[in-house]
Motif scaffolding. Structure first.
Motif, PDB file in Angstrom:
ATOM      1  N   VAL A 144      48.536  35.876  42.265  1.00  0.00           N
ATOM      2  CA  VAL A 144      46.671  35.037  41.860  1.00  0.00           C
ATOM      3  C   VAL A 144      46.665  34.346  42.282  1.00  0.00           C
ATOM      4  CG1 VAL A 144      47.214  36.217  39.500  1.00  0.00           C
ATOM      5  CG2 VAL A 144      48.043  34.278  39.708  1.00  0.00           C
ATOM      6  N   ALA A 198      42.247  37.790  44.572  1.00  0.00           N
ATOM      7  CA  ALA A 198      43.274  39.109  43.624  1.00  0.00           C
ATOM      8  C   ALA A 198      43.464  39.552  42.318  1.00  0.00           C
ATOM      9  CB  ALA A 198      44.911  38.215  43.337  1.00  0.00           C
ATOM     10  N   SER A 199      42.563  39.604  41.479  1.00  0.00           N
ATOM     11  CA  SER A 199      41.627  40.851  40.615  1.00  0.00           C
ATOM     12  C   SER A 199      41.471  41.630  40.809  1.00  0.00           C
ATOM     13  CB  SER A 199      40.384  39.444  39.596  1.00  0.00           C
ATOM     14  OG  SER A 199      39.900  39.262  40.433  1.00  0.00           O
ATOM     15  N   SER A 246      53.674  37.283  40.450  1.00  0.00           N
ATOM     16  CA  SER A 246      52.736  37.419  39.171  1.00  0.00           C
ATOM     17  C   SER A 246      52.150  35.402  39.772  1.00  0.00           C
ATOM     18  CB  SER A 246      52.572  37.539  38.544  1.00  0.00           C
ATOM     19  OG  SER A 246      53.477  37.018  37.408  1.00  0.00           O
ATOM     20  N   SER A 247      52.012  35.082  39.730  1.00  0.00           N
ATOM     21  CA  SER A 247      51.723  33.735  39.863  1.00  0.00           C
ATOM     22  C   SER A 247      50.857  33.123  41.459  1.00  0.00           C
ATOM     23  CB  SER A 247      52.764  32.396  39.894  1.00  0.00           C
ATOM     24  OG  SER A 247      51.653  31.142  40.412  1.00  0.00           O
TER      25      SER A 247
END
Length: 175
Positions: A47, A52-53, A43-44
């Motif tokens: 993002v 990425a959002s 996930s890091s």
């Protein structure tokens, strides 16, 4: 990756993340991540990519087995029978996080980062899975290197597996 291969470089991770995010965004798809041995690295990495959002809705670090069952709804009998280092566990983690986060695609990692063996598996034994509306895929990896290299390799591999699944779906739609 097969046994004896070194884990990919971190730059490859970001490229895989960019490609996955672009591909998912083009198709209007969202994704969520369930991580065990990678501890948030997937996930890091996702993002870290600007924008990425538009695709990533959330993630769960399910390091403890009870989080796999309580939060991700991995079958307790499966875990009792196989332990957490298992391809079907990875699939259920991916399905569980997609369901929990109401995402189109779920990614999951589970395994042994090392440095020591765990649950009867050598360090570097990794299971990754991706679930989607078109089905689920899983892979077993045997990665060499230290703990960081195993985590990086697992991260890159699950991102690449998700890209491969989306590419296969697109290819099937064109045939």
């Amino acid at each position: 990756m097969s046994q004896g291969q070194a884990a990919p470089e971190a730059g490859t991770q970001v490229e895989a993340a960019r490609l996955l995010l672009a591909t998912a965004e083009e198709r209007g798809l969202t994704l969520a991540v369930a991580e065990s041995l990678t501890g948030g690295m997937v996930s890091s990495t996702l993002v870290s990519v600007p924008g990425a959002s538009a695709v990533v809705v959330g993630a769960v670090v399910a390091y403890a087995t009870r989080i796999k069952t309580d939060v991700l709804q991995v079958d307790t009998e499966l875990l009792a029978r196989t332990g957490p280092v298992n391809g079907d566990v990875a699939v259920q983690m991916a399905q569980g996080v997609a369901r929990l986060m109401d995402a189109d695609i779920g990614l999951a990692t589970t395994g042994v980062a090392g440095p020591d063996p765990a649950d009867g598996y050598r360090a570097g034994t990794v299971h990754i899975a991706v679930c989607s509306p078109w089905g689920a895929v899983k892979r077993e990896l045997h990665l060499d290197g230290d703990r960081a290299a195993v985590r990086q390799g697992a991260t890159t591999a699950v991102l690449a597996l998700a890209v491969a699944l989306l590419s296969a779906v697109e290819q099937g739609a064109q045939d």
